[in-house]
Design a protein around this motif. Structure first.
Motif, short mmCIF file in Angstrom:
data_model
loop_
_atom_site.label_atom_id
_atom_site.label_comp_id
_atom_site.label_asym_id
_atom_site.label_seq_id
_atom_site.Cartn_x
_atom_site.Cartn_y
_atom_site.Cartn_z
N ASN A 168 0.73 -1.00 -0.10
CA ASN A 168 -0.05 0.00 0.01
C ASN A 168 0.79 1.25 -0.05
N TYR A 195 -4.71 -0.54 -2.00
CA TYR A 195 -3.50 -1.31 -2.37
C TYR A 195 -2.85 -0.94 -3.82
N THR A 211 -5.23 1.90 -7.76
CA THR A 211 -5.40 1.12 -6.78
C THR A 211 -6.00 -0.37 -7.19
#
Length: 919
Positions: A168, A195, A211
């Motif tokens: 992350n 993430y 992400t």
């Protein structure tokens, strides 16, 4: 003295030719006539300021540089120093001097788990110059599949930049060209629960991160993350997912949306305006076939030219919206082609020189004679080597088949277990990439990983896992081992996954792609109502298995080669002291003893040995004649007594069969007969009758053998067959014959003949198979009451309007009943049987019209059967009438209708028990 100088000169020239060939192995392996190199399995492409193109292709094994005219400047190939690992190129960047930077990854033998990666620099002429920033991934840490943590390799203002991703967060590294090592220039953390999927940026002040849940964040200098896509109000579906982020010269974001099949551009200054740069329709309007299904990467060059790479082509979109012709190959320069010709000419000259050297050796050293030792070597070496190859091949093939069968069974078991690992109701609730690493996602991930826990401390053995969701007729990728796969990416439909979602079966298959040779199994995921809502896949990369098999094969070949050389040396030493005639005779005798019956001795010494040679040849001729006769007799016997019959009796040969040999076994019994054959045969001559029957048997017999059945007896107008294995095989053979009947009748109609019809009765039960007769006349036969039952079923097919009539014993023995189409005919009394039997009409192979009508009325027909069996004759009669109105050719429905009407009007007999009697 002159001869020695010539010999020395030849040796020196041959050594020089060998050196040239060794130094140019990559050239000698290509024909000089080949003037182009095909681009295959392309994964990345960039251009430099001089408009040279750098391409990673050939399954990430090669990097090729093309000049602006498309000529090959150089090719870099992966050098695998260890056979146990796989090496790949990933990522490209070029500095102003023309030096190339790429990431070289080391993966496990299956090409799945990344073990390490580092950045490698090549000089402008393609020579490796330096490698730095090594990253190791120990096996006891979280594994990375296919992709490492190095991302977005780029050179801007003569500064190399790249990112290192850690779940992350991302860290930017910078290294000015010529510096000793890169240094960290900033680290950014994503919001909680987000993430990293991909990252792009042209400096510490301009970094964007996409992400796993489908958002794009701009990372601020202070470390904060600002959401730039999707903002509230932006029109997008829940499955739109930005991938392959890139920045244009103005700092605008360009990305690929595989769900919408579009390359889009987003200006963070105006985030509510999303431009469509490229779609399949746009490309088609300019005469270019573009598919998002095989797109592997996308990036924007400094002049805002958009480059998309596909499996076999590279497409450029100019800033003005015009598409350039696809780049699919590179051409070799005239200098390179000339070099290939020179190397080939040198190789050809070397071959001619070698032939000349052999000739000189034969004339001047051996005095035009060939010693018996050399003759023996010339004869024996090919035979021994050939035998070695044959033995190795059979060992390799047998071992391969067993390993593949074990792998297929293991994968099927694991895929079937997917329904226990994945909760279908919770899978249905996953509706967008926002579900990435939610509670249910983590449970699914943990359950999927648990099936290989025993390999956690070693490797995954080449196993790969994937979960797909089936929604509204579309299959979506949800969870996979590969780190480059995001949620809700559409997956193409195939014959296998269609069967899984429609029939709920477990399917296996294999395929080969740029990552290797794979075997996989897919199984259905059900929700609480029994509906298929997903697919669980387990697959295995067979490359590692193949390497293991090849290692075993190499060991076998090496051992056989050593033994062969030892034996050869012994034979040559002992043969040296014997007369040539005796050696010939001995070698010939050995050949005969080894089964080479075609051996003939050629001895011209005109002595006793010559007489012995002639006698030897006569003996060999008699042996050949006898063996040929025995072989023909054996082959003839097998035409009358099938080998399967002998196998059931546990006999190796017809010579081992004795009167009274028998065995009891449960088998499928199939009876097939031509209907109204007596009337047909009356119109034919005896010769025409035989021709017709033989033609019929020749056409339909293979359906028995191809489904592991055995024709036990011909019945004139048909035959009886036995199926010792699965009931599916017997039923598939029956369906195949019914389908073939339609084709056969079409051929008969084209030849002016009337069509024929046939019925098939199929039952499963115990039978005794053995040899009956007397000492001078034996015959294989089957004794079973169930044979009579199968014959009665065949006779009943016509009055019941069925092509294939089976008992409940067959249906209950099916492993996958859902793959067949049949209907229940109720309890039927069979002549000669005390107890009625449950019969079924299998209509799967019937013509489409009849099959469709029976399938349409199946539920109503079986409901009517139940009403009839409980004595509700009026309701049953109405139900059967409904069936007849829909299918006026349904004989079974008509038969039941008349019985219901009779029983409703006049009542039943005292002994009526809900069964049907067919005469």
């Amino acid at each position: 003295m002159k001869k020695y100088m010539v010999a020395l000169l030849i040796v020196v020239l041959l050594a020089a030719v060998s050196y040239v060939i060794y130094r140019n192995l990559d050239v000698i392996t290509n024909s000089p006539l080949q003037q182009k190199t095909q681009l295959t399995s392309i994964s990345k492409a960039i251009t430099d300021k001089h408009n040279n193109t750098y391409i990673i292709h050939n399954s990430k094994k090669n990097i090729v540089k093309l000049d602006p005219q498309g000529a090959v400047v150089y090719t870099i190939k992966i050098s695998d120093s260890r056979r146990t690992d796989i090496h790949n190129f990933n990522g490209l960047a070029v500095d102003e001097a023309g030096s190339l930077y790429t990431t070289r990854m080391t993966l496990d033998p299956y090409g799945l788990v990344v073990k390490s990666e580092r950045i490698v620099r090549f000089t402008p002429d393609g020579k490796e110059d330096d490698s730095f920033f090594p990253l190791e991934y120990p096996s006891n840490e979280t594994k990375r599949f296919r992709y490492g943590s190095l991302k977005s390799l780029a050179v801007q203002n003569n500064v190399l930049t790249f990112f290192v991703e850690a779940s992350n967060k991302v860290t930017l590294y910078r290294m000015p060209v010529g510096a000793a090592a890169p240094v960290a220039a900033g680290t950014w953390q994503l919001p909680e629960g987000k993430y990293v999927a991909s990252v792009v940026g042209n400096g510490a002040s301009l970094v964007y991160v996409s992400t796993r849940s489908g958002e794009i964040y701009r990372m601020q200098a202070a470390g904060e993350a600002e959401l730039v896509y999707p903002l509230v109000g932006i029109d997008r579906t829940r499955k739109n997912f930005p991938e392959h982020l890139s920045l244009d010269a103005s700092g605008r974001l360009v990305y690929v949306d595989f769900a919408a099949k579009v390359v889009s551009r987003l200006d963070p200054a105006q985030p509510y305006i999303i431009e469509m740069l490229l779609t399949e329709d746009m490309a088609k309007q300019q005469g270019i076939e573009l598919s998002f299904g095989d797109m592997t990467s996308m990036n924007v060059e400094a002049d805002n030219t958009l480059i998309t790479t596909h499996e076999t082509q590279i497409i450029r979109l100019a800033p003005d919206g015009r598409l350039q012709p696809p780049l699919v190959e590179g051409s070799y320069s005239s200098g390179w082609i000339l070099k290939k010709w020179l190397v080939w000419v040198v190789a050809l000259a070397g071959l001619l020189l070698l032939i000349y050297a052999v000739r000189l050796f034969y004339i001047h050293v051996m005095d035009r004679r060939v010693s018996l030792m050399l003759k023996q070597m010339i004869v024996l070496i090919p035979i021994i080597v050939g035998s070695m190859v044959v033995v190795s091949y059979f060992i390799y093939t047998d071992f391969s088949e067993k390993m593949e069968e074990e792998s297929r069974g293991e994968l099927s078991l694991l895929a079937r277990n997917g329904r226990n690992l994945i909760d279908g109701d919770k899978l249905e609730k996953m509706t967008s990439p926002l579900d990435y690493k939610t509670g249910d996602y983590k449970v699914f991930r943990k359950n999927m990983d648990s099936i290989y826990d025993e390999n956690a401390e070693k490797d995954d053995g080449g196993f790969y896992k994937a979960l797909y969701k089936y929604e509204n007729g579309v299959l979506y990728r949800m969870i996979e081992d590969a780190d480059d796969v995001n949620m809700f990416i559409p997956f193409p439909k195939t014959e296998k996954n269609t069967k899984v979602v429609e029939l709920g079966t477990v399917e296996t298959d294999q395929w080969q792609d740029d990552t290797g040779y794979w075997m996989y199994a897919i199984g259905p995921i059900f929700n609480s109502s029994g509906k298929v809502v997903g697919i669980f896949e387990t697959s295995k990369n067979m490359e590692g298995v193949l390497q293991h098999r090849q290692k075993i094969l190499r060991n076998v070949v090496q051992n056989i080669a050593i033994i062969t050389l030892i034996l050869l040396a012994i034979v040559l030493l002992t043969s040296y002291y014997l007369l040539s005639s005796i050696r010939k005779l001995r070698n010939s005798a050995l050949a005969i003893s080894n089964g080479n019956w075609e051996t003939v001795v050629d001895i011209r010494s005109r002595d006793e040995v010559s007489d012995l040679g002639d006698s030897f040849n006569i003996m060999a001729a008699h042996i050949r004649s006898y063996i040929a006769k025995v072989t023909r007799v054996s082959e003839a016997y097998y035409r009358f007594v099938p080998q399967q019959f002998l196998h059931f009796l546990d006999k190796d040969s017809i010579l081992d069969v004795e009167l009274g040999d028998q065995v009891e076994q449960e088998m499928g019994i199939l009876i097939v007969n031509i209907r109204s054959f007596y009337l047909l045969s009356k119109r034919l001559t005896p010769e025409e009758n035989f021709n017709f029957v033989n033609s019929f048997l020749k056409r339909f017999g293979p359906y028995i053998r191809n489904n592991n059945g055995m024709i036990n007896k011909y019945l004139g107008a048909g035959f009886m067959a036995l199926f010792p294995n699965k009931a599916e095989e017997a039923l598939q053979g029956s369906i195949g014959m019914i389908k073939e009947l339609e084709v056969y009748n079409m051929h008969r109609a084209n030849s002016g003949y009337n069509p024929i019809d046939m019925g098939i009765g199929l039952h499963k039960g115990p039978l005794r198979l053995g040899i009956i007769g007397e000492e001078q006349r034996l015959e294989g036969n089957v004794i079973s009451d169930d044979v009579f039952l199968a014959s009665m079923l065949e006779r009943m097919t016509e009055p019941l309007g069925a092509s294939i009539l089976v008992t409940s014993f067959i249906i209950e023995a099916l492993e996958n009943r859902g793959s067949f189409q049949y209907r229940n005919l109720g309890m039927v009394r069979i002549e000669g049987k005390d107890e009625p039997l449950q019969l079924y009409d299998v209509y799967q192979g019937e013509p489409d019209t009849r099959k469709a009508l029976k399938e349409k009325t199946k539920a109503k027909f079986e409901q009517a059967i139940l009403l009839y069996q409980v004595g509700r004759f009026y309701d049953a009669r109405e139900a059967f009438l409904h069936v007849i109105k829909a299918n006026r050719q349904d004989k079974a429905a008509k038969l039941y209708f008349y019985l219901c009407d009779e029983y409703f009007q006049h009542g039943t007999t005292k002994d009526w028990n809900g069964t049907l009697s067919v005469s």
